[in-house]
Design an enzyme around this catalytic site. Structure first.
Site, mmCIF file in Angstrom:
data_model
loop_
_atom_site.group_PDB
_atom_site.id
_atom_site.type_symbol
_atom_site.label_atom_id
_atom_site.label_comp_id
_atom_site.label_asym_id
_atom_site.label_seq_id
_atom_site.Cartn_x
_atom_site.Cartn_y
_atom_site.Cartn_z
ATOM 1 C CE LYS A 229 -1.574 2.156 3.468
ATOM 2 N NZ LYS A 229 -2.061 2.385 4.843
ATOM 3 C CG ASP B 227 -7.041 3.442 2.338
ATOM 4 O OD1 ASP B 227 -7.846 2.814 1.534
ATOM 5 O OD2 ASP B 227 -7.088 4.542 2.627
#
Ligand code: SF4
Length: 220
Positions: free
Chosen positions: A129, A148
């Site tokens: 991420k 996320d």
């Protein structure tokens, strides 16, 4: 927008519509974190775990004036760094990850942020991420989709992915979304998740995606 409109079952057809409405709603979607270069964004994203972007920006406003490079972060005592980033929470772990990460940047990458996702995820404290966010937003390199909590929740509710892990959700999204839109898509969905498809009570009645969302528990 008609509530009677039937949501197309075909996932690519739905995705196309979702991209269109998100493009209209968030044409220039970007991160809320403040940064001037890739290294600063890397630091900001690492500090943003379990913390609001506003709080991170307050802390980095001071931090980035004092420390410009990975070397700078290695020249201060751990305890001092902990104090400086304390308002972001989990400051002991974050200070350790930050200094460990900076050490590898200095020792293995000449103090530069590697512009390759496979190398970035080797850095302590950096997952896909973070890596995808930094590469996409700071360098314009689309090597992954930052998944996320918001992207994960929206993708599952809308049923663009039925996967349970962020790795698999990212893989599903990468197969659906055109590569040149990966970074924008993640940024736009994060905004959509924050503003509309909120965790506790999704605001489905005002949601631009609603006609193409298959979430069975819509809040209509
Ligand atoms: S319709 Fe509701 S559940 Fe679906 S994306 Fe919009 S806010 Fe989220």
């Amino acid at each position: 927008m008609s509530r009677l409109r039937k949501a197309p079952e075909d996932i690519r057809e739905r995705l196309q519509k979702i991209l269109e409405v998100l493009q209209h709603r968030y044409p220039q979607a970007s991160l809320a974190l403040s940064y001037d270069n890739g290294f600063e964004l890397l630091v900001a994203v690492m500090l943003s775990a379990q913390c609001t972007d506003e709080r991170v920006n307050q802390v980095t406003g001071t931090l980035f004036k004092k420390y410009k490079s990975p070397e700078d972060y290695l020249q201060i005592a751990r305890e001092q760094l902990e104090e400086e980033i304390r308002p972001t929470g989990f400051y002991r772990n974050k200070a350790k990850s930050l200094q460990d990460c900076c050490r590898v940047l200095v020792e293995q990458f000449g103090g530069e942020v590697p512009q390759d996702i496979e190398q970035l995820v080797q850095l302590p404290g950096v997952g896909r991420k973070t890596a995808a966010m930094v590469l996409g937003n700071a360098y314009g390199l689309h090597q992954g989709i930052a998944v996320d909590t918001h992207v994960s929740r929206v993708a599952q509710r809308v049923q663009l992915s039925s996967a349970k892990t962020v790795e698999k959700i990212e893989r599903d999204l990468m197969q659906l979304v055109p590569r040149e839109r990966w970074t924008w898509f993640s940024n736009a969905v994060i905004l959509h998740g924050r503003e509309t498809c909120t965790a506790r009570k999704p605001r489905c009645t005002v949601c631009v995606i609603e006609p193409w969302c298959l979430f069975p528990e819509k809040n209509l």
